[in-house]
Structure formats: C-alpha cells, structure tokens
Design a protein around this motif. Structure first.
Motif, PDB file in Angstrom:
ATOM      1  N   LEU A  50       0.560  -1.259  -0.348  1.00 25.23           N
ATOM      2  CA  LEU A  50       0.462  -0.141  -0.362  1.00 25.23           C
ATOM      3  C   LEU A  50       0.910   0.667  -0.186  1.00 25.23           C
ATOM      4  CD1 LEU A  50      -3.263   0.487   0.574  1.00 25.23           C
ATOM      5  CD2 LEU A  50      -2.660   1.166   2.447  1.00 25.23           C
ATOM      6  N   ILE A  51       1.362   1.891  -1.422  1.00 21.47           N
ATOM      7  CA  ILE A  51       1.488   3.302  -1.531  1.00 21.47           C
ATOM      8  C   ILE A  51       0.932   4.496  -1.040  1.00 21.47           C
ATOM      9  CG2 ILE A  51       3.692   4.262  -2.344  1.00 21.47           C
ATOM     10  CD1 ILE A  51       3.722   1.425  -4.105  1.00 21.47           C
ATOM     11  N   GLY A  52       1.490   4.845  -1.043  1.00 20.86           N
ATOM     12  CA  GLY A  52       0.773   6.475  -0.661  1.00 20.86           C
ATOM     13  C   GLY A  52       2.136   7.765  -0.229  1.00 20.86           C
ATOM     14  N   LYS A  53       1.095   8.917  -1.702  1.00 19.24           N
ATOM     15  CA  LYS A  53       1.660  10.365  -1.561  1.00 19.24           C
ATOM     16  C   LYS A  53       0.396  11.036  -1.744  1.00 19.24           C
ATOM     17  CE  LYS A  53       4.552   7.722  -5.722  1.00 19.24           C
ATOM     18  NZ  LYS A  53       5.027   7.852  -6.767  1.00 19.24           N
ATOM     19  N   ILE A  54       1.267  12.076  -0.488  1.00 20.88           N
ATOM     20  CA  ILE A  54       0.631  13.471  -0.165  1.00 20.88           C
ATOM     21  C   ILE A  54       1.467  14.574  -1.253  1.00 20.88           C
ATOM     22  CG2 ILE A  54      -0.120  14.940   0.723  1.00 20.88           C
ATOM     23  CD1 ILE A  54       1.260  13.319   3.173  1.00 20.88           C
ATOM     24  N   VAL A  55      -0.405  14.632  -3.048  1.00 24.39           N
ATOM     25  CA  VAL A  55       0.346  15.531  -3.856  1.00 24.39           C
ATOM     26  C   VAL A  55      -0.273  16.708  -3.438  1.00 24.39           C
ATOM     27  CG1 VAL A  55       1.052  13.896  -4.968  1.00 24.39           C
ATOM     28  CG2 VAL A  55      -1.342  14.479  -4.885  1.00 24.39           C
ATOM     29  N   SER A  56      -1.155  17.093  -2.952  1.00 24.82           N
ATOM     30  CA  SER A  56      -1.685  18.637  -2.381  1.00 24.82           C
ATOM     31  C   SER A  56      -2.226  18.427  -1.074  1.00 24.82           C
ATOM     32  CB  SER A  56      -2.923  18.795  -3.405  1.00 24.82           C
ATOM     33  OG  SER A  56      -3.815  17.751  -3.628  1.00 24.82           O
ATOM     34  N   ARG A  57      -2.500  20.145  -0.812  1.00 24.56           N
ATOM     35  CA  ARG A  57      -2.927  20.814   0.388  1.00 24.56           C
ATOM     36  C   ARG A  57      -3.770  21.987  -0.066  1.00 24.56           C
ATOM     37  NH1 ARG A  57      -2.528  23.931   5.022  1.00 24.56           N
ATOM     38  NH2 ARG A  57      -2.454  23.378   6.531  1.00 24.56           N
ATOM     39  N   ARG A  58      -5.132  22.122   0.503  1.00 24.32           N
ATOM     40  CA  ARG A  58      -5.756  23.430   0.486  1.00 24.32           C
ATOM     41  C   ARG A  58      -6.280  24.018   1.736  1.00 24.32           C
ATOM     42  NH1 ARG A  58     -10.881  25.000  -0.963  1.00 24.32           N
ATOM     43  NH2 ARG A  58     -11.159  22.827  -1.712  1.00 24.32           N
ATOM     44  N   LYS A  59      -6.221  24.703   1.611  1.00 22.01           N
ATOM     45  CA  LYS A  59      -6.957  25.499   2.856  1.00 22.01           C
ATOM     46  C   LYS A  59      -8.024  26.607   2.524  1.00 22.01           C
ATOM     47  CE  LYS A  59      -6.413  27.849   7.749  1.00 22.01           C
ATOM     48  NZ  LYS A  59      -5.604  28.083   8.369  1.00 22.01           N
ATOM     49  N   GLN A  60      -9.006  26.676   3.046  1.00 21.58           N
ATOM     50  CA  GLN A  60      -9.364  27.549   2.545  1.00 21.58           C
ATOM     51  C   GLN A  60     -10.501  28.446   3.626  1.00 21.58           C
ATOM     52  OE1 GLN A  60     -12.128  27.437  -0.765  1.00 21.58           O
ATOM     53  NE2 GLN A  60     -13.451  28.572  -0.813  1.00 21.58           N
ATOM     54  N   VAL A  61     -10.881  30.066   3.549  1.00 18.53           N
ATOM     55  CA  VAL A  61     -11.810  30.139   4.453  1.00 18.53           C
ATOM     56  C   VAL A  61     -13.014  30.335   4.317  1.00 18.53           C
ATOM     57  CG1 VAL A  61     -12.259  32.603   6.336  1.00 18.53           C
ATOM     58  CG2 VAL A  61      -9.651  31.582   6.236  1.00 18.53           C
ATOM     59  N   ILE A  62     -13.784  30.531   4.560  1.00 14.33           N
ATOM     60  CA  ILE A  62     -14.939  29.761   4.655  1.00 14.33           C
ATOM     61  C   ILE A  62     -15.983  30.970   4.894  1.00 14.33           C
ATOM     62  CG2 ILE A  62     -17.128  28.666   4.548  1.00 14.33           C
ATOM     63  CD1 ILE A  62     -15.949  25.835   4.385  1.00 14.33           C
ATOM     64  N   LEU A  63     -15.735  31.353   5.994  1.00 16.94           N
ATOM     65  CA  LEU A  63     -16.310  32.652   6.838  1.00 16.94           C
ATOM     66  C   LEU A  63     -15.593  33.426   7.673  1.00 16.94           C
ATOM     67  CD1 LEU A  63     -19.272  34.404   7.093  1.00 16.94           C
ATOM     68  CD2 LEU A  63     -19.324  32.692   8.903  1.00 16.94           C
ATOM     69  N   TYR A  64     -15.412  34.777   6.934  1.00 17.79           N
ATOM     70  CA  TYR A  64     -14.510  35.677   8.692  1.00 17.79           C
ATOM     71  C   TYR A  64     -15.966  36.333   9.620  1.00 17.79           C
ATOM     72  CZ  TYR A  64     -10.788  35.678   5.215  1.00 17.79           C
ATOM     73  OH  TYR A  64      -9.835  35.251   4.579  1.00 17.79           O
ATOM     74  N   ASP A  73     -15.039  30.118  10.097  1.00 16.81           N
ATOM     75  CA  ASP A  73     -15.032  28.831   9.478  1.00 16.81           C
ATOM     76  C   ASP A  73     -14.058  28.635   8.279  1.00 16.81           C
ATOM     77  OD1 ASP A  73     -16.609  26.131   8.803  1.00 16.81           O
ATOM     78  OD2 ASP A  73     -17.950  26.985   8.112  1.00 16.81           O
ATOM     79  N   ALA A  74     -13.840  27.095   8.735  1.00 15.81           N
ATOM     80  CA  ALA A  74     -11.816  27.348   7.333  1.00 15.81           C
ATOM     81  C   ALA A  74     -12.484  26.053   7.056  1.00 15.81           C
ATOM     82  CB  ALA A  74     -11.351  26.780   8.289  1.00 15.81           C
ATOM     83  N   GLU A  75     -12.172  25.400   5.554  1.00 14.88           N
ATOM     84  CA  GLU A  75     -11.764  24.484   4.662  1.00 14.88           C
ATOM     85  C   GLU A  75     -10.893  24.056   4.901  1.00 14.88           C
ATOM     86  OE1 GLU A  75     -14.919  22.648   1.840  1.00 14.88           O
ATOM     87  OE2 GLU A  75     -12.826  23.150   0.729  1.00 14.88           O
ATOM     88  N   LEU A  76     -10.680  22.553   5.400  1.00 21.78           N
ATOM     89  CA  LEU A  76      -8.919  22.033   4.944  1.00 21.78           C
ATOM     90  C   LEU A  76      -9.571  20.550   3.880  1.00 21.78           C
ATOM     91  CD1 LEU A  76      -5.893  22.279   5.012  1.00 21.78           C
ATOM     92  CD2 LEU A  76      -6.377  20.728   7.670  1.00 21.78           C
ATOM     93  N   GLN A  77      -8.482  20.517   2.752  1.00 21.71           N
ATOM     94  CA  GLN A  77      -8.899  19.659   1.839  1.00 21.71           C
ATOM     95  C   GLN A  77      -7.104  19.077   1.399  1.00 21.71           C
ATOM     96  OE1 GLN A  77      -9.287  19.421  -2.456  1.00 21.71           O
ATOM     97  NE2 GLN A  77     -11.045  18.577  -1.776  1.00 21.71           N
ATOM     98  N   ILE A  78      -7.152  17.699   1.466  1.00 24.55           N
ATOM     99  CA  ILE A  78      -6.155  17.502   0.556  1.00 24.55           C
ATOM    100  C   ILE A  78      -5.429  15.707   0.857  1.00 24.55           C
ATOM    101  CG2 ILE A  78      -4.449  17.552   3.751  1.00 24.55           C
ATOM    102  CD1 ILE A  78      -5.018  13.634   3.815  1.00 24.55           C
ATOM    103  N   GLY A  79      -4.912  15.955  -0.731  1.00 22.35           N
ATOM    104  CA  GLY A  79      -4.615  15.067  -1.958  1.00 22.35           C
ATOM    105  C   GLY A  79      -3.254  13.684  -1.931  1.00 22.35           C
ATOM    106  N   VAL A  80      -3.997  13.090  -1.582  1.00 19.83           N
ATOM    107  CA  VAL A  80      -3.588  12.135  -1.435  1.00 19.83           C
ATOM    108  C   VAL A  80      -3.266  10.746  -2.623  1.00 19.83           C
ATOM    109  CG1 VAL A  80      -2.822   9.859  -0.489  1.00 19.83           C
ATOM    110  CG2 VAL A  80      -3.421  11.725   0.569  1.00 19.83           C
ATOM    111  N   GLU A  81      -2.596  10.175  -3.751  1.00 19.95           N
ATOM    112  CA  GLU A  81      -2.361   9.371  -4.472  1.00 19.95           C
ATOM    113  C   GLU A  81      -2.201   7.980  -3.856  1.00 19.95           C
ATOM    114  OE1 GLU A  81       0.345  10.486  -7.197  1.00 19.95           O
ATOM    115  OE2 GLU A  81      -1.311  12.402  -8.286  1.00 19.95           O
TER     116      GLU A  81
END
Length: 200
Positions: free
Chosen positions: A89-103, A111-119
C-alpha cells in the motif's frame, strides 16, 4: 404423510441458495463471503511521500491506516518486510488546500475548510500477479489470467487512485489545523480500507 410436507419447502430453498466453489453461500444477492480477499494476509506499507509543505502529515496517515487495518475484522496484518508481503500500500501526499469560508467581524477565521490530495496505490505482490492494482475492479477481477502472461508495470509510475478527503473546522469552537489534519487522516484511512475490500 404430513411429516413430509416440509420437503417441498426445503427443496425450494435449496434452489435459491447456492454454494459457491469457495464454500460460501449465496442467497438473493446476499453472501457469506468475507469482504476482504482471504488470500491477502500480509500488507506492507512504506513511508508516505509528502510533496506539500505540511510536514508530519505523512506519519499521521500511515499510523491511521495501520490502526484502521488492525481494527477491521479481516485476515490482513501489517508486515515490516516487503518480501514477505502479499500486497503493498503506497501513498503520496500531492496537495493541501486551506480555504477560509467565513470571517468574523474582526476579520478572523470563523469557518475554514481543509483538503488534502493523496495518491494511493494498492499493488499485488503475489506470484503471477505482481504489479496489479487492487484498488480497481479490473485489477481484482484478473484472477484467472495466465500466470505466464507478463504484466508491464512501471515501478516508478504505478496505477494510482486520487483520494481527496475534506473537512471544515471552526477555530472559535476549538478547531485547529491540527485537529482537522487528524480528522482527515482517519477519514482517508477508512476510505482506503473500504476500497481494499474485494470486488469479487
């Protein structure tokens, strides 16, 4: 004569219930077959590669995967030696995105959103099946292939599945990047182990 009245019922049920070649029963779409391939008992998980600035996330993901595999009622166990494993089982973290939804009114994050992309790659290491991807139905169903038929797999570019777990958090209620990353690691582990279930 009445005591033999149940025989047609038994015969009728026997017509619907089928015993498969592996000894399991199938009845109206239900089966006693386990969801995981019983011939895969040892999984090797190398260290995750991390191509983002989010340091340490690779260790969280590997730990969460090991815990999730050990938590499930399956024959799979983790091995530290690749040459003894049935699958890798091989994994690579290829992206990370943080976005503020509300100030809030002070322009602080409410309120913030966090997303990661893993292959992820789940590769068969058993003789005659080396390199087949086990995260896709096509790779899992190629059981009856000729074992002498060569499989051309580039070891530097194995078949991958991109998984992008996403979560939101509220700093005012105690949420943080660290808590969001821990949640994403658990969610990714659950999704990967669910995908490791047999399609057969």
């Amino acid at each position: 004569m009445a005591r033999f009245g149940f025989l047609p019922l038994v015969f009728g049920l026997a017509c619907f219930v089928g015993c498969t070649s592996d000894g399991n029963l199938e009845f109206l779409g239900y089966t006693t077959r386990p969801p995981f391939d019983p011939s895969i008992t040892r999984i090797y998980i190398p260290h995750f590669e991390n191509f983002t600035y989010m340091r340490g996330m690779e260790f969280q993901l590997k730990k969460a995967l090991i815990e999730e595999i050990n938590r499930r009622p399956s024959p799979m166990k983790i091995t530290m030696h690749r040459d003894q494993a049935d699958a890798e089982l091989i994994g690579k973290i290829v992206s990370r995105r943080k976005q503020v939804i509300l100030y809030n009114q002070q322009l602080e994050t409410r309120d913030a959103e966090l997303q990661i992309g893993v292959e992820m790659s789940y590769l068969d290491l058993r003789p005659g099946r080396q390199g087949l991807s086990l995260l896709t139905p096509e790779g899992q169903k190629r059981v009856d292939r000729d074992p002498l038929e060569p499989i051309v797999i580039d070891p530097k570019n194995p078949p991958v599945v991109l998984i992008t777990p996403t979560t939101t958090y509220i700093p005012e209620l105690g949420g943080s990047n660290a808590s969001a990353e821990a949640y994403l690691a658990r969610q990714l582990a659950k999704q990967v182990v669910n995908m490791m279930e047999s399609y057969r």
